[in-house]
Design a protein around this motif. Structure first.
Motif, PDB file in Angstrom:
ATOM      1  N   GLU A   1       2.101   1.744  -3.470  1.00  0.00           N
ATOM      2  CA  GLU A   1       1.001   2.195  -4.306  1.00  0.00           C
ATOM      3  C   GLU A   1       0.717   3.675  -4.093  1.00  0.00           C
ATOM      4  O   GLU A   1       0.472   4.422  -5.046  1.00  0.00           O
ATOM      5  N   ASP A   2       0.775   4.117  -2.842  1.00  0.00           N
ATOM      6  CA  ASP A   2       0.461   5.511  -2.543  1.00  0.00           C
ATOM      7  C   ASP A   2       1.552   6.453  -3.033  1.00  0.00           C
ATOM      8  O   ASP A   2       1.264   7.571  -3.471  1.00  0.00           O
TER       9      ASP A   2
ATOM     10  N   LEU B   1       0.820  -1.208   0.000  1.00  0.00           N
ATOM     11  CA  LEU B   1       0.000   0.000   0.000  1.00  0.00           C
ATOM     12  C   LEU B   1       0.857   1.262   0.000  1.00  0.00           C
ATOM     13  O   LEU B   1       0.501   2.267  -0.626  1.00  0.00           O
TER      14      LEU B   1
ATOM     15  N   ARG C   1     -10.849  -0.171  -7.034  1.00  0.00           N
ATOM     16  CA  ARG C   1      -9.950  -0.147  -8.194  1.00  0.00           C
ATOM     17  C   ARG C   1     -10.108   1.151  -8.972  1.00  0.00           C
ATOM     18  O   ARG C   1      -9.111   1.786  -9.344  1.00  0.00           O
TER      19      ARG C   1
ATOM     20  N   THR D   1       3.771   5.833  -5.591  1.00  0.00           N
ATOM     21  CA  THR D   1       3.949   5.777  -7.044  1.00  0.00           C
ATOM     22  C   THR D   1       2.660   6.023  -7.808  1.00  0.00           C
ATOM     23  O   THR D   1       2.687   6.176  -9.035  1.00  0.00           O
ATOM     24  N   GLN D   2       1.521   6.063  -7.081  1.00  0.00           N
ATOM     25  CA  GLN D   2       0.206   6.262  -7.696  1.00  0.00           C
ATOM     26  C   GLN D   2      -0.154   5.165  -8.692  1.00  0.00           C
ATOM     27  O   GLN D   2      -0.874   5.391  -9.655  1.00  0.00           O
ATOM     28  N   ARG D   3       0.370   3.977  -8.453  1.00  0.00           N
ATOM     29  CA  ARG D   3       0.007   2.815  -9.261  1.00  0.00           C
ATOM     30  C   ARG D   3       0.269   1.565  -8.430  1.00  0.00           C
ATOM     31  O   ARG D   3       1.043   1.586  -7.468  1.00  0.00           O
ATOM     32  N   THR D   4      -0.393   0.479  -8.805  1.00  0.00           N
ATOM     33  CA  THR D   4      -0.233  -0.765  -8.073  1.00  0.00           C
ATOM     34  C   THR D   4       1.069  -1.438  -8.478  1.00  0.00           C
ATOM     35  O   THR D   4       1.277  -1.743  -9.652  1.00  0.00           O
TER      36      THR D   4
ATOM     37  N   ARG E   1      -7.394  -5.182  -5.566  1.00  0.00           N
ATOM     38  CA  ARG E   1      -8.452  -4.176  -5.554  1.00  0.00           C
ATOM     39  C   ARG E   1      -9.546  -4.544  -6.557  1.00  0.00           C
ATOM     40  O   ARG E   1      -9.257  -4.998  -7.669  1.00  0.00           O
TER      41      ARG E   1
ATOM     42  N   LEU F   1      -8.386   4.309  -7.836  1.00  0.00           N
ATOM     43  CA  LEU F   1      -6.960   4.468  -8.142  1.00  0.00           C
ATOM     44  C   LEU F   1      -6.733   4.607  -9.639  1.00  0.00           C
ATOM     45  O   LEU F   1      -5.888   5.385 -10.079  1.00  0.00           O
ATOM     46  N   GLN F   2      -7.485   3.878 -10.450  1.00  0.00           N
ATOM     47  CA  GLN F   2      -7.250   3.835 -11.886  1.00  0.00           C
ATOM     48  C   GLN F   2      -8.184   4.745 -12.677  1.00  0.00           C
ATOM     49  O   GLN F   2      -7.931   5.019 -13.845  1.00  0.00           O
TER      50      GLN F   2
END
Length: 236
Positions: free
Chosen positions: A195-196, A192, A212, A198-201, A207, A215-216
């Motif tokens: 993800e937070d 997490l 999902r 880099t702003q991507r999974t 998710r 974020l996307q």
């Protein structure tokens, strides 16, 4: 006051529609879930250290004091910021976990080291169904968080049975389940956090649904049905 802009009136030429004159201000926040995961994993290891006798029995008050100082405030802080970030499910779970750690630590700290507590057994077994409900509620969007709650519910169930008078086998099982829980929490918190930032999974989180698209998706997905959220609608 300048007249409303064109297009704000309804089709019959009546007064402006409320949504045309309403502005919703949102405050950007970092995700508090990594903090909640890391704190939960640390608390699980501290409790396992007691149950697996990695620390002498006389050190039990010190372990519980560390839980109160480190785990409880971080869990509650993560819960408060989850509310501010409009994630009611995660906020409820984090605050429940923080309060559960606080109650368990205080009762253990105030009692003689190693003594079983019927009150603590009732408390921890009462938390189990609540955590199971939170697990079911998180599955549609955040199954990784749900699995953490499921393992945590199993851990609290074993600990409650232990406090009710179960034998050393249950204590060992609860301790090693706590080690598994800590490892899982560290993975979830790290995934997490990546993800937070880099702003991507980066690492799999599973998710689904609105979790999902949050974020996307684009900005429209973030504001979809915002007028029905607790901070905007008239009543909770």
């Amino acid at each position: 006051m300048p007249p409303p802009a064109a297009g704000t009136y309804d089709e019959a030429g009546g007064p402006p529609r409320p949504e045309a004159l309403t502005r919703i201000m949102l405050r950007p926040l970092a995700s508090s879930l990594p903090l909640g995961f890391f704190a939960f994993g640390t608390g699980s290891i501290l409790l396992s250290a007691q149950q697996l006798h990695w620390a002498p029995l006389a050190q039990t008050p010190a372990l519980m004091l560390l839980t109160l100082v480190f785990v409880v405030p971080l869990e509650l802080l993560a819960g408060v910021f989850a509310f501010l970030a409009r994630d009611g499910g995660a906020a409820c779970a984090l605050c429940v976990l923080g309060a559960t750690w606080a109650g368990t630590s205080l009762v253990t700290l105030l009692g003689p080291p190693g003594q079983r507590s019927a009150s603590l057994a009732v408390f921890e077994l009462s938390v189990v169904p609540l955590m199971l409900l939170l697990f079911l509620a998180s599955l549609p969007g955040k199954p990784l968080f749900g699995v953490l709650l499921l393992i945590g519910a199993s851990r609290f169930a074993l600990t409650g049975v232990l406090q009710a008078g179960a034998g050393p086998g249950v204590e060992t099982a609860a301790g090693w389940l706590g080690v598994l829980l800590a490892a899982f929490a560290l993975y979830g918190g790290f995934a997490l956090l990546l993800e937070d930032t880099t702003q991507r999974t980066v690492l799999p989180l599973g998710r689904r649904g609105r979790a999902r698209t949050s974020l996307q998706g684009d900005l429209g997905h973030q504001l979809e049905q915002a007028e029905r959220e607790a901070g905007i609608r008239r009543q909770l």
